[in-house]
Write a protein that holds these residues in place. Sequence first.
Motif, PDB file in Angstrom:
ATOM      1  N   UNK A 188      -4.148   6.806   7.173  1.00  0.00           N
ATOM      2  CA  UNK A 188      -4.003   6.212   8.508  1.00  0.00           C
ATOM      3  C   UNK A 188      -4.283   4.711   8.470  1.00  0.00           C
ATOM      4  N   UNK A 189      -5.207   4.292   7.597  1.00  0.00           N
ATOM      5  CA  UNK A 189      -5.547   2.875   7.486  1.00  0.00           C
ATOM      6  C   UNK A 189      -4.395   2.049   6.914  1.00  0.00           C
ATOM      7  N   UNK A 190      -3.504   2.676   6.188  1.00  0.00           N
ATOM      8  CA  UNK A 190      -2.348   1.963   5.632  1.00  0.00           C
ATOM      9  C   UNK A 190      -1.337   1.658   6.736  1.00  0.00           C
ATOM     10  N   UNK A 224       0.815  -1.207   0.000  1.00  0.00           N
ATOM     11  CA  UNK A 224       0.000   0.000   0.000  1.00  0.00           C
ATOM     12  C   UNK A 224       0.854   1.265   0.000  1.00  0.00           C
ATOM     13  N   UNK A 225       1.880   1.298   0.831  1.00  0.00           N
ATOM     14  CA  UNK A 225       2.752   2.475   0.860  1.00  0.00           C
ATOM     15  C   UNK A 225       3.473   2.660  -0.469  1.00  0.00           C
ATOM     16  N   UNK A 226       3.953   1.564  -1.047  1.00  0.00           N
ATOM     17  CA  UNK A 226       4.603   1.664  -2.356  1.00  0.00           C
ATOM     18  C   UNK A 226       3.662   2.291  -3.374  1.00  0.00           C
ATOM     19  N   UNK A 227       2.386   1.916  -3.336  1.00  0.00           N
ATOM     20  CA  UNK A 227       1.421   2.441  -4.304  1.00  0.00           C
ATOM     21  C   UNK A 227       1.213   3.946  -4.126  1.00  0.00           C
ATOM     22  N   UNK A 228       1.073   4.420  -2.894  1.00  0.00           N
ATOM     23  CA  UNK A 228       0.816   5.853  -2.726  1.00  0.00           C
ATOM     24  C   UNK A 228       2.036   6.692  -3.071  1.00  0.00           C
ATOM     25  N   UNK A 229       3.215   6.134  -2.901  1.00  0.00           N
ATOM     26  CA  UNK A 229       4.419   6.860  -3.298  1.00  0.00           C
ATOM     27  C   UNK A 229       4.659   6.759  -4.801  1.00  0.00           C
ATOM     28  N   UNK A 230       4.632   5.555  -5.340  1.00  0.00           N
ATOM     29  CA  UNK A 230       4.993   5.318  -6.738  1.00  0.00           C
ATOM     30  C   UNK A 230       3.863   5.690  -7.699  1.00  0.00           C
ATOM     31  N   UNK A 231       2.662   5.165  -7.482  1.00  0.00           N
ATOM     32  CA  UNK A 231       1.582   5.333  -8.438  1.00  0.00           C
ATOM     33  C   UNK A 231       0.840   6.657  -8.288  1.00  0.00           C
ATOM     34  N   UNK A 232       0.669   7.119  -7.064  1.00  0.00           N
ATOM     35  CA  UNK A 232      -0.080   8.353  -6.847  1.00  0.00           C
ATOM     36  C   UNK A 232       0.817   9.572  -6.717  1.00  0.00           C
ATOM     37  N   UNK A 233       2.047   9.355  -6.284  1.00  0.00           N
ATOM     38  CA  UNK A 233       2.970  10.472  -6.131  1.00  0.00           C
ATOM     39  C   UNK A 233       2.667  11.365  -4.943  1.00  0.00           C
ATOM     40  N   UNK A 234       1.738  10.962  -4.085  1.00  0.00           N
ATOM     41  CA  UNK A 234       1.393  11.787  -2.925  1.00  0.00           C
ATOM     42  C   UNK A 234       2.270  11.466  -1.730  1.00  0.00           C
ATOM     43  N   UNK A 280      -0.273  -8.288  -3.638  1.00  0.00           N
ATOM     44  CA  UNK A 280      -1.405  -7.401  -3.893  1.00  0.00           C
ATOM     45  C   UNK A 280      -2.307  -7.343  -2.666  1.00  0.00           C
ATOM     46  N   UNK A 281      -3.076  -6.256  -2.585  1.00  0.00           N
ATOM     47  CA  UNK A 281      -4.010  -6.054  -1.478  1.00  0.00           C
ATOM     48  C   UNK A 281      -5.359  -5.582  -2.005  1.00  0.00           C
ATOM     49  N   UNK A 282      -6.375  -5.767  -1.207  1.00  0.00           N
ATOM     50  CA  UNK A 282      -7.703  -5.207  -1.475  1.00  0.00           C
ATOM     51  C   UNK A 282      -8.465  -5.218  -0.153  1.00  0.00           C
TER      52      UNK A 282
END
Length: 178
Positions: free
Chosen positions: A39-41, A21-31, A69-71
């Motif tokens: 907070x849920x992550x 999840x953290x990788x996704x918000x950094x890599x894919x979203x750039x945020x 993967x996660x969901x």
Amino acid sequence: MHEYCIREAAEADIDGARAVMLDAVYRDFGTGYVPHWHADIIDPVPFYVTPPRHTLLVAVDERDGTVAATAALDARGPAHPPNPHWLAERFPSGETAQLRRVYVRPEHRRRGLARQLVDGLLEFARADGGYRSVYLHTYPHSPGALGPWKALGKAVCDEREDVPGGGSGVVHFEIPLT
């Protein structure tokens, strides 16, 4: 050929799920990590594992036991603000199964993992019996984000077109529960 185990996250999976999840918000979203949004992550257990109407699914690579993967699913509808008021009313908390954190590591994409995880979440929501709708939102610039959701449901609000000034650019979807 990779083999994966799709399952509810166990205690041993939490660190791996958090990393995906953290990788996704950094890599894919750039945020990057934004405490108000993520907070849920950092601590997914009280958000997705402990509450009985919530769940966190993982796809675990059977070769090495890593989370690929996660969901997640919870009973919180979209909040207003930041979402349009009418959207929060259409998908009220308690009656809405919101799909969240559907992320697949890049090296595991194009193998049907997101679809298998979402199928598992929908099965979970149907079994609950208390949900009347399934909602999710996505960012169109995220790799592979729009295509799968368009195939599963319908866009009910595209902020790029439906919100004056473009809103946050989010696209909101409803997926049939049946």
